[in-house]
Design an enzyme around this catalytic site. Structure first.
Site, PDB file in Angstrom:
ATOM      1  N   TYR A   1       0.748  -0.978  -0.055  1.00  0.00           N
ATOM      2  CA  TYR A   1      -0.088   0.003  -0.082  1.00  0.00           C
ATOM      3  C   TYR A   1       0.925   1.165  -0.027  1.00  0.00           C
ATOM      4  O   TYR A   1       0.466   2.268  -0.398  1.00  0.00           O
ATOM      5  CB  TYR A   1      -0.851   0.193   1.157  1.00  0.00           C
ATOM      6  CG  TYR A   1      -2.157   0.794   1.168  1.00  0.00           C
ATOM      7  CD1 TYR A   1      -3.034   0.561  -0.254  1.00  0.00           C
ATOM      8  CD2 TYR A   1      -2.578   1.389   2.047  1.00  0.00           C
ATOM      9  CE1 TYR A   1      -4.080   1.451  -0.251  1.00  0.00           C
ATOM     10  CE2 TYR A   1      -3.907   2.361   1.778  1.00  0.00           C
ATOM     11  CZ  TYR A   1      -4.498   2.271   0.581  1.00  0.00           C
ATOM     12  OH  TYR A   1      -5.504   3.042   0.537  1.00  0.00           O
TER      13      TYR A   1
ATOM     14  N   LYS B   1      -3.855   7.973   3.888  1.00  0.00           N
ATOM     15  CA  LYS B   1      -5.276   7.634   4.405  1.00  0.00           C
ATOM     16  C   LYS B   1      -5.344   7.751   5.881  1.00  0.00           C
ATOM     17  O   LYS B   1      -6.382   8.013   6.445  1.00  0.00           O
ATOM     18  CB  LYS B   1      -5.615   5.934   4.044  1.00  0.00           C
ATOM     19  CG  LYS B   1      -5.879   5.820   2.555  1.00  0.00           C
ATOM     20  CD  LYS B   1      -7.245   6.593   2.078  1.00  0.00           C
ATOM     21  CE  LYS B   1      -7.479   6.216   0.798  1.00  0.00           C
ATOM     22  NZ  LYS B   1      -8.901   6.697   0.106  1.00  0.00           N
TER      23      LYS B   1
END
Length: 255
Positions: free
Chosen positions: A156, A163
């Protein structure tokens, strides 16, 4: 949830195709009775988005590139003119330059990191700020995150801290907008096969790992996310704000 949102006006940002999370949310909001405004990124995206918007009888279909302030001005002017109010905002967009996304965070460029934060995080704050004066009777603002904001997901990369910043920003916005009756929450779906997710390295392996780890032995769907969004936009969630709601078939509870 039939008619739970009857008469509500909802802006949905991030519909790209009928596999996108934003599409699942828009469909559920419409099924619950909301009237929709749906945006598309640019002229290239419009032929893919407009037919979907028309399928949901969207009253407003307009361009929005959050990197272009003029687009934001035009969109909210149109909403103010046609509706004079707004009840729901759904922010389901994120971006990071490919080289920065696929590399180590420590090697990311300042420019790439800054762009990812602007498009993925600060744009949500801007949209909420523009929506606030139109939410005179209160409202619900939703954004979309992922478990990689909480724990390290090896592929990620940059989107993990981005995020995480989005979730922290949503909590701050919930605190600031609470006195106006505006609620701010985060949806955190599990991994699912959307076009946006295709930019993540080794994504197929991530999907397989998610299924194996989930207590329910499956992935969540965009319909599952949509149903949760419709609830959070409804009066049934009138005392829920500042939360990150996982819609991942239990993936996040596993050690």
């Amino acid at each position: 949830m039939t008619n739970a949102l009857a008469g509500r006006k909802a802006l949905v940002i991030g519909v790209a195709n009928d596999k996108s999370i934003a599409w699942g949310i828009a469909s559920a909001l419409r099924a619950a009775g909301a009237e929709l405004a749906i945006t598309y990124l640019n002229p290239k995206a419009e032929p893919h988005v407009r037919p979907l918007a028309e399928k949901l009888d969207a009253r407003i279909v307009a361009p929005l590139d959050v990197a272009r302030p003029d687009d934001e001005d035009a969109l909210f002017n149109k909403i103010a003119t046609e509706w004079d109010r707004l009840d729901v905002v759904v922010h389901s967009i994120a971006y990071a330059p490919r080289d920065d996304l696929h590399g180590r965070v420590i090697d990311s460029t300042a420019e790439g990191f800054g762009l990812a934060m602007d498009v993925s995080v600060h744009s949500f704050a801007r949209l909420c700020r523009r929506a606030e004066p139109l939410m005179r009777a209160g409202g619900s603002c939703l954004t979309v995150s992922y478990y990689g904001a909480e724990k390290v997901i090896s592929t990620y990369n940059m989107m993990g801290p981005v995020k995480a910043a989005l979730e922290a920003t949503a909590r701050e916005l919930a605190s600031e907008l609470g006195p106006s009756g505006v609620r701010v929450n985060v949806l955190s779906p599990g991994a699912m096969a959307t076009r946006a997710a295709g930019g993540i390295a080794e994504f197929d392996a991530m999907l397989e790992a998610t299924i194996e780890r989930s207590p329910m032995g499956r992935l969540a769907s965009i319909e599952d996310v949509g149903a949760t969004a419709a609830f959070l936009a409804s009066d049934g969630a009138r005392s829920i704000t500042g939360e990150t709601i996982h819609v991942d078939a239990g993936y996040h509870i596993m050690g």
